[in-house]
Design a protein around this motif. Structure first.
Motif, PDB file in Angstrom:
ATOM      1  N   MET A  91      79.505  -6.684 -18.306  1.00 38.12           N
ATOM      2  CA  MET A  91      79.745  -7.819 -17.418  1.00 38.12           C
ATOM      3  C   MET A  91      81.190  -8.308 -17.497  1.00 38.12           C
ATOM      4  O   MET A  91      81.878  -8.127 -18.497  1.00 38.12           O
ATOM      5  CB  MET A  91      78.803  -8.974 -17.765  1.00 38.12           C
ATOM      6  N   SER A  92      81.631  -8.915 -16.397  1.00 40.30           N
ATOM      7  CA  SER A  92      82.886  -9.658 -16.389  1.00 40.30           C
ATOM      8  C   SER A  92      82.547 -11.092 -16.753  1.00 40.30           C
ATOM      9  O   SER A  92      81.715 -11.729 -16.093  1.00 40.30           O
ATOM     10  CB  SER A  92      83.539  -9.598 -15.010  1.00 40.30           C
ATOM     11  N   ALA A  93      83.189 -11.591 -17.803  1.00 44.80           N
ATOM     12  CA  ALA A  93      82.812 -12.896 -18.337  1.00 44.80           C
ATOM     13  C   ALA A  93      83.504 -14.027 -17.583  1.00 44.80           C
ATOM     14  O   ALA A  93      84.418 -13.814 -16.781  1.00 44.80           O
ATOM     15  CB  ALA A  93      83.149 -12.965 -19.821  1.00 44.80           C
ATOM     16  N   ALA A  94      83.033 -15.246 -17.860  1.00 42.63           N
ATOM     17  CA  ALA A  94      83.595 -16.440 -17.247  1.00 42.63           C
ATOM     18  C   ALA A  94      85.081 -16.534 -17.593  1.00 42.63           C
ATOM     19  O   ALA A  94      85.506 -16.065 -18.655  1.00 42.63           O
ATOM     20  CB  ALA A  94      82.841 -17.666 -17.741  1.00 42.63           C
ATOM     21  N   PRO A  95      85.919 -17.156 -16.727  1.00 41.59           N
ATOM     22  CA  PRO A  95      85.494 -17.860 -15.516  1.00 41.59           C
ATOM     23  C   PRO A  95      85.132 -16.907 -14.372  1.00 41.59           C
ATOM     24  O   PRO A  95      85.851 -15.935 -14.131  1.00 41.59           O
ATOM     25  CB  PRO A  95      86.719 -18.693 -15.146  1.00 41.59           C
ATOM     26  N   ILE A  96      84.028 -17.166 -13.729  1.00 42.14           N
ATOM     27  CA  ILE A  96      83.541 -16.354 -12.624  1.00 42.14           C
ATOM     28  C   ILE A  96      83.803 -17.100 -11.325  1.00 42.14           C
ATOM     29  O   ILE A  96      83.515 -18.291 -11.221  1.00 42.14           O
ATOM     30  CB  ILE A  96      82.032 -16.081 -12.776  1.00 42.14           C
ATOM     31  N   GLU A  97      84.341 -16.398 -10.341  1.00 38.85           N
ATOM     32  CA  GLU A  97      84.558 -17.034  -9.045  1.00 38.85           C
ATOM     33  C   GLU A  97      83.223 -17.161  -8.323  1.00 38.85           C
ATOM     34  O   GLU A  97      82.499 -16.178  -8.160  1.00 38.85           O
ATOM     35  CB  GLU A  97      85.559 -16.225  -8.222  1.00 38.85           C
ATOM     36  N   THR A  98      82.923 -18.343  -7.907  1.00 39.16           N
ATOM     37  CA  THR A  98      81.665 -18.637  -7.213  1.00 39.16           C
ATOM     38  C   THR A  98      81.974 -19.357  -5.908  1.00 39.16           C
ATOM     39  O   THR A  98      83.124 -19.681  -5.609  1.00 39.16           O
ATOM     40  CB  THR A  98      80.763 -19.518  -8.089  1.00 39.16           C
ATOM     41  N   ILE A  99      80.924 -19.616  -5.148  1.00 39.64           N
ATOM     42  CA  ILE A  99      81.083 -20.375  -3.919  1.00 39.64           C
ATOM     43  C   ILE A  99      79.889 -21.309  -3.770  1.00 39.64           C
ATOM     44  O   ILE A  99      78.762 -20.968  -4.171  1.00 39.64           O
ATOM     45  CB  ILE A  99      81.208 -19.432  -2.698  1.00 39.64           C
ATOM     46  N   ALA A 100      80.134 -22.484  -3.235  1.00 42.58           N
ATOM     47  CA  ALA A 100      79.065 -23.473  -3.048  1.00 42.58           C
ATOM     48  C   ALA A 100      78.227 -23.101  -1.834  1.00 42.58           C
ATOM     49  O   ALA A 100      78.725 -22.525  -0.863  1.00 42.58           O
ATOM     50  CB  ALA A 100      79.657 -24.863  -2.879  1.00 42.58           C
ATOM     51  N   ASP A 101      76.947 -23.461  -1.877  1.00 41.00           N
ATOM     52  CA  ASP A 101      76.076 -23.128  -0.747  1.00 41.00           C
ATOM     53  C   ASP A 101      76.431 -23.928   0.504  1.00 41.00           C
ATOM     54  O   ASP A 101      75.998 -23.591   1.599  1.00 41.00           O
ATOM     55  CB  ASP A 101      74.605 -23.335  -1.124  1.00 41.00           C
ATOM     56  N   THR A 102      77.266 -24.970   0.351  1.00 40.73           N
ATOM     57  CA  THR A 102      77.660 -25.787   1.504  1.00 40.73           C
ATOM     58  C   THR A 102      78.932 -25.278   2.175  1.00 40.73           C
ATOM     59  O   THR A 102      79.304 -25.774   3.239  1.00 40.73           O
ATOM     60  CB  THR A 102      77.874 -27.234   1.059  1.00 40.73           C
ATOM     61  N   ALA A 103      79.616 -24.332   1.561  1.00 37.23           N
ATOM     62  CA  ALA A 103      80.830 -23.780   2.171  1.00 37.23           C
ATOM     63  C   ALA A 103      80.472 -23.037   3.450  1.00 37.23           C
ATOM     64  O   ALA A 103      79.326 -22.618   3.657  1.00 37.23           O
ATOM     65  CB  ALA A 103      81.533 -22.842   1.194  1.00 37.23           C
ATOM     66  N   THR A 104      81.454 -22.868   4.335  1.00 30.84           N
ATOM     67  CA  THR A 104      81.207 -22.186   5.603  1.00 30.84           C
ATOM     68  C   THR A 104      81.509 -20.693   5.481  1.00 30.84           C
ATOM     69  O   THR A 104      82.211 -20.251   4.571  1.00 30.84           O
ATOM     70  CB  THR A 104      82.074 -22.779   6.722  1.00 30.84           C
ATOM     71  N   ALA A 105      81.002 -19.946   6.462  1.00 29.47           N
ATOM     72  CA  ALA A 105      81.282 -18.512   6.494  1.00 29.47           C
ATOM     73  C   ALA A 105      82.780 -18.258   6.625  1.00 29.47           C
ATOM     74  O   ALA A 105      83.321 -17.311   6.031  1.00 29.47           O
ATOM     75  CB  ALA A 105      80.536 -17.862   7.662  1.00 29.47           C
ATOM     76  N   GLU A 106      83.475 -19.097   7.394  1.00 26.63           N
ATOM     77  CA  GLU A 106      84.919 -18.943   7.551  1.00 26.63           C
ATOM     78  C   GLU A 106      85.640 -19.139   6.225  1.00 26.63           C
ATOM     79  O   GLU A 106      86.567 -18.384   5.888  1.00 26.63           O
ATOM     80  CB  GLU A 106      85.440 -19.932   8.588  1.00 26.63           C
ATOM     81  N   GLU A 107      85.240 -20.137   5.447  1.00 27.50           N
ATOM     82  CA  GLU A 107      85.850 -20.367   4.137  1.00 27.50           C
ATOM     83  C   GLU A 107      85.579 -19.187   3.204  1.00 27.50           C
ATOM     84  O   GLU A 107      86.462 -18.758   2.443  1.00 27.50           O
ATOM     85  CB  GLU A 107      85.305 -21.661   3.531  1.00 27.50           C
ATOM     86  N   ALA A 108      84.364 -18.665   3.264  1.00 29.60           N
ATOM     87  CA  ALA A 108      84.023 -17.514   2.429  1.00 29.60           C
ATOM     88  C   ALA A 108      84.862 -16.297   2.823  1.00 29.60           C
ATOM     89  O   ALA A 108      85.343 -15.549   1.964  1.00 29.60           O
ATOM     90  CB  ALA A 108      82.535 -17.191   2.555  1.00 29.60           C
ATOM     91  N   HIS A 109      85.052 -16.108   4.126  1.00 26.99           N
ATOM     92  CA  HIS A 109      85.849 -14.984   4.612  1.00 26.99           C
ATOM     93  C   HIS A 109      87.287 -15.086   4.110  1.00 26.99           C
ATOM     94  O   HIS A 109      87.896 -14.102   3.693  1.00 26.99           O
ATOM     95  CB  HIS A 109      85.820 -14.960   6.139  1.00 26.99           C
ATOM     96  N   ARG A 110      87.837 -16.310   4.142  1.00 28.61           N
ATOM     97  CA  ARG A 110      89.204 -16.510   3.672  1.00 28.61           C
ATOM     98  C   ARG A 110      89.311 -16.197   2.178  1.00 28.61           C
ATOM     99  O   ARG A 110      90.255 -15.544   1.727  1.00 28.61           O
ATOM    100  CB  ARG A 110      89.638 -17.946   3.947  1.00 28.61           C
ATOM    101  N   LEU A 111      88.334 -16.635   1.397  1.00 28.68           N
ATOM    102  CA  LEU A 111      88.339 -16.370  -0.044  1.00 28.68           C
ATOM    103  C   LEU A 111      88.277 -14.872  -0.326  1.00 28.68           C
ATOM    104  O   LEU A 111      89.003 -14.347  -1.174  1.00 28.68           O
ATOM    105  CB  LEU A 111      87.153 -17.066  -0.709  1.00 28.68           C
TER     106      LEU A 111
END
Length: 875
Positions: free
Chosen positions: A308-328
């Motif tokens: 495994m790759s250990a923390a810190p792990i990049e995550t995303i909130a369930d309230t973020a938008t698809a556009e924000e996820a695409h940018r990330l």
């Protein structure tokens, strides 16, 4: 008489324990066993008075009391009476019930010497420098210089105290190395050539065998050399001498207890070092028994925690938008993110889901609507790889969150991690390692190989992690010569080059911002190194600090930060170019292949490392074709699809970068194949619009390139215009306006534009009749550079037209009138344009055969002067 015994094949822990016991009980006398490790024998020979000991073979006294140190085997003690007290001191737990007159003292530490040094320290017993050094050797040897897993804080404390008593590390280093003696080298060579490499429970195991007619001293020394050479998790050396087989075993991990394995063969030892003498058994039988036994004793090595790759792990909130996820995802290059709600994992968001949402105009949709839900789907750090595999199969997830007992996200493990672990052996590929070093030695000129070893040795002795990277690694595995040395340093590359420059000479250039440097080689470097300099040496060696790259926007130059070799290789263009060869630390020659480059080499596949590769750098599309055609590989389907999707981005790349990649294509052995492939993929149309790789171009280009080997006339000494000549052939149908637009796009020089435009003007020559006078050919071709003449000759549709060009180059352009401007002035011609007109008319007449002798030129000139130039329409 009170005697101190230890085990046969005594190492420094055994002898140091005897010395320590003499310090604690001066009435006791050590007894040296029949066999000593070579380094122990060397030490005792040099410092003979340090340990006043009896020789085992010369022993006659019957002991009244026996100490047994660093072993629990007492059956071979000579003269041992039925009631003789025996006191065992060992750093391993007691293994058997002892007779009544036996006592045991010990504890689980790294060495027996540690236990006795603690007692010496408690009793405040003085030590000489040599005594402290020998005791420190005992601790260091049995703990692997304090690195073995069985090392305890008590071992470190005892070692530290011995240093305060004057122990010398320099002396210790001299005797903890293991040079081989003459009778050992033949055995060593046999063992080195016959490794049986196994993978058991994720561990690399090496079994090496040899058969010798005579007794060999100190097999453990040979085993030490092999362990350093192979660097496996465990090593088993089997040497058959007469009817018996000597086994020496070494382990580098806690999961492989070689002591337990040796006991199955009647031997003994501890978890990291053990030995056995197997009597009257063929070596093949011993080896097979060993192979059958190992899987029953060796413990598993790999769990989810190891992948495994250990923390810190990049995550995303369930309230973020698809556009924000695409940018990330565009910025990071990640293929997926764990989705959090209130700090807890509730699902997984994949790139496919985001791309689908964006294509359906759902850019404002929350992640919770497009993610793959699964708050209960995860693994723990202690789960087996089988558990991980099963969950990935059941869910189809390519990334699996790793949660601890408190359901907190502590890591992520990917399908790629699992495939790499199971798809490529974790065994140290000893054969490959040796082949790589051998191939390097054979490929590089002798002096350059010595130079590379010198650099590697400096890195090894100074704790610098150094790797050979780039095309030379790929070509080395393909057996293709390549002398371009690119080295990556996990640390200060510029500092390393400064040292090399100061020590061995040459010159250096560096770029502080990117942590890169060039060491410019020169004959001075070879002279200082004591090797012969060769013109085949590269002009320089490239050094770079291991770095990661982040593209803030597509096609722009990346932001760089210092990183590890793994991330440095991840920024490469294709998997086949993402391999490295470790030069330091040892063992030198280990192939570093995180991204399956060797697999793709074997499968002849060009594959990008991630789906945004062409978005980050669209010029990689041209590079993919270049490598595909050069190596006769195939671009894998996914990579080809990514190329087609990224085609529009080529318009955003600067012209000089496009021109550079195109120039490299034209330098290839068979550029036609690459150009056709570029056309097929739509790349060529993006780089040079409105071109066709048709039969006309193919014929003209082949004739043009053939002139490298068989020029139609002796080319200029510094002729090197093959690329612009090829571009002239490619743009033969372009209008002047299109050529100017292309020149602006590719940032061509005015001289290069002149070539393209001049070639356009020469096209009418192909339709001129056979009666065309030579002067017309000269007037057309003479203002052009030589590359145009060669391109025109290559593209000529008939042998007659080609002959016209050849005659122009070899004869016609050299024809001049005998008179010059000064002579015309002496004949009364006024200074002005008329002189040039007269000279041109005289030359035309020579070219077209109207003048053939000096006398005819005089007559022709007199007519011009007498009749006036108005009667000569050519003027």
């Amino acid at each position: 008489m009170r005697l101190i015994y230890t085990h046969n094949n005594a190492d420094f822990d055994a002898i140091a324990s005897q010395l320590a016991l003499v310090k604690l009980d001066p009435t006791a006398t050590p007894v040296l066993p029949p066999r000593l490790h070579q380094n122990v024998r060397r030490f005792l020979t040099l410092y003979a008075g340090l340990l006043p000991a009896l020789q085992h073979d010369d022993l006659t006294p019957v002991p009244e009391y026996v100490y047994l140190v660093d072993t629990q085997k007492y059956h071979n003690i000579p003269g041992l009476g039925a009631d003789t007290p025996v006191h065992i001191i060992d750093h391993h737990p007691l293994k058997h019930k002892l007779p009544k007159h036996f006592t045991f003292w010990g504890d689980t530490v790294g060495s027996t010497t540690t236990l006795l040094v603690e007692r010496i320290q408690q009793e405040d017993i003085a030590l000489s420098m040599l005594e402290a050094t020998l005791l420190l050797m005992g601790i260091y040897e049995d703990t692997g210089s304090l690195t073995y897993g069985g090392t305890t804080p008590r071992d470190l404390q005892a070692a530290a105290w011995l240093l305060t008593q004057g122990a010398k590390l320099d002396l210790l280093r001299d005797f903890l190395t293991y040079p081989l003696e003459d009778d050992q080298w033949g055995v060593y060579d046999q063992l080195r050539e016959s490794p049986d490499v196994l993978e058991i429970e994720g561990h690399s195991i090496v079994i090496s065998s040899a058969v010798v007619p005579d007794q060999v001293s100190d097999v453990s020394t040979i085993a030490h050399q092999l362990a350093n050479l192979y660097d496996p998790h465990a090593l088993f050396v089997l040497v058959q001498m007469a009817d018996n087989v000597q086994m020496v075993a070494r382990s580098g991990v806690d999961q492989i207890d070689v002591g337990a394995i040796a006991r199955h063969f009647g031997g003994g030892g501890h978890g990291r070092a053990a030995a056995a003498l197997i009597r009257r058994t063929p070596i093949a039988e011993v080896r097979q028994r060993l192979r059958d036994l190992l899987p029953t004793i060796i413990q598993p090595n790999v769990t989810v925690r190891d992948l495994m790759s250990a923390a810190p792990i990049e995550t995303i909130a369930d309230t973020a938008t698809a556009e924000e996820a695409h940018r990330l995802m565009t910025i990071s290059g990640h293929e997926g993110y764990p989705v959090l709600h209130g700090g807890r994992v509730v699902g997984l968001l994949t790139r496919r889901a985001v791309d689908r949402a964006m294509s359906h105009q759902l850019r404002h949709a929350p992640v919770s609507q497009i993610m793959e839900a699964g708050g209960n789907i995860h693994v723990t750090p202690t789960d087996s790889l089988e558990t991980l595999r099963q969950k990935m199969m059941d869910t189809g997830w390519g990334q699996m969150p790793v949660l601890n007992g408190g359901q907190q996200l502590i890591g992520i493990v990917t399908r790629t991690d699992l495939i790499r672990r199971w798809g490529s052996s974790t065994v140290v590929n000893i054969h490959q390692q040796h082949l790589i070093v051998q191939q390097l030695q054979q490929t590089l000129p002798e002096g350059l190989w010595t130079l590379l070893k010198t650099i590697a040795h400096h890195a090894q002795t100074n704790g610098i992690d150094l790797y050979l990277v780039g095309g030379i690694v790929r070509d080395l595995l393909l057996g293709v010569p390549n002398l371009d040395l690119d080295l990556v340093v996990e640390g200060d590359a510029i500092g390393l080059v400064r040292y090399l420059h100061a020590t061995w000479g040459g010159d250096m250039r560096f770029h502080q911002q990117f942590g890169t440097a060039k060491w410019m080689l020169a004959p001075e470097v070879a002279e200082r190194l004591g090797v012969a300099y060769s013109p085949s040496w590269p002009e320089f060696i490239d050094f770079a600090t291991a770095r990661a790259e982040f593209y803030k926007e597509p096609t722009v130059l990346p932001t760089v930060r210092q990183s590890s070799i793994k991330q440095d290789l991840h920024r490469r263009d294709f998997t086949i170019n993402s391999m490295a060869i470790r030069l330091a630390p040892e063992p030198m020659g280990t192939l570093i292949d995180y991204y399956n480059g060797e697999r793709d080499l074997n499968q002849k596949t060009i594959r990008v490392l991630h789906s945004l590769s062409f978005v980050d750098d669209p010029t990689r599309m041209v590079r993919a074709v270049r490598f595909e055609q050069r190596l006769d590989f195939t671009i894998d389907p996914r990579t080809e699809n990514l190329m087609r999707e990224a085609l529009p981005l080529l318009n955003r790349v600067t012209g000089d970068r496009i021109r550079h990649e195109l120039r490299l294509i034209l330098y290839e052995r068979d550029p036609l194949r690459a150009l056709r492939r570029l056309e097929n993929l739509g790349i060529l149309a993006e780089i040079v619009p409105d071109v066709q790789i048709d039969d006309w171009f193919v014929g003209a280009y082949r004739a043009f390139i053939s002139a490298k080997q068989q020029p139609p006339w002796p080319l200029s000494e510094n002729f090197d215009s093959w690329q612009i000549g090829t571009l002239a052939l490619l743009t033969r149908r372009h209008t002047p306006e299109q050529i100017e637009a292309l020149a602006s796009r590719l940032l061509l020089s005015r001289a290069q534009v002149h070539v393209l435009l001049a070639f356009q003007k020469a096209i009418p020559l192909y339709t001129w009749p056979y009666t065309t006078p030579p002067s017309a050919v000269v007037n057309l071709l003479e203002p052009m550079p030589e590359v145009c003449w060669l391109a025109i000759w290559a593209a000529a549709p008939t042998a007659h037209t080609r002959q016209l060009v050849v005659q122009f180059v070899q004869a016609w352009r050299h024809i001049k009138p005998l008179h010059d401007g000064k002579q015309l002035q002496s004949l009364g011609v006024e200074i002005g344009p008329v002189i040039g007109k007269i000279l041109r008319e005289l030359r035309r007449a020579w070219l077209d055969g109207e003048i053939t002798t000096p006398e005819q030129e005089d007559v022709y000139l007199n007519r011009l002067l007498h009749d006036g130039i108005r009667d000569f329409p050519n003027l």
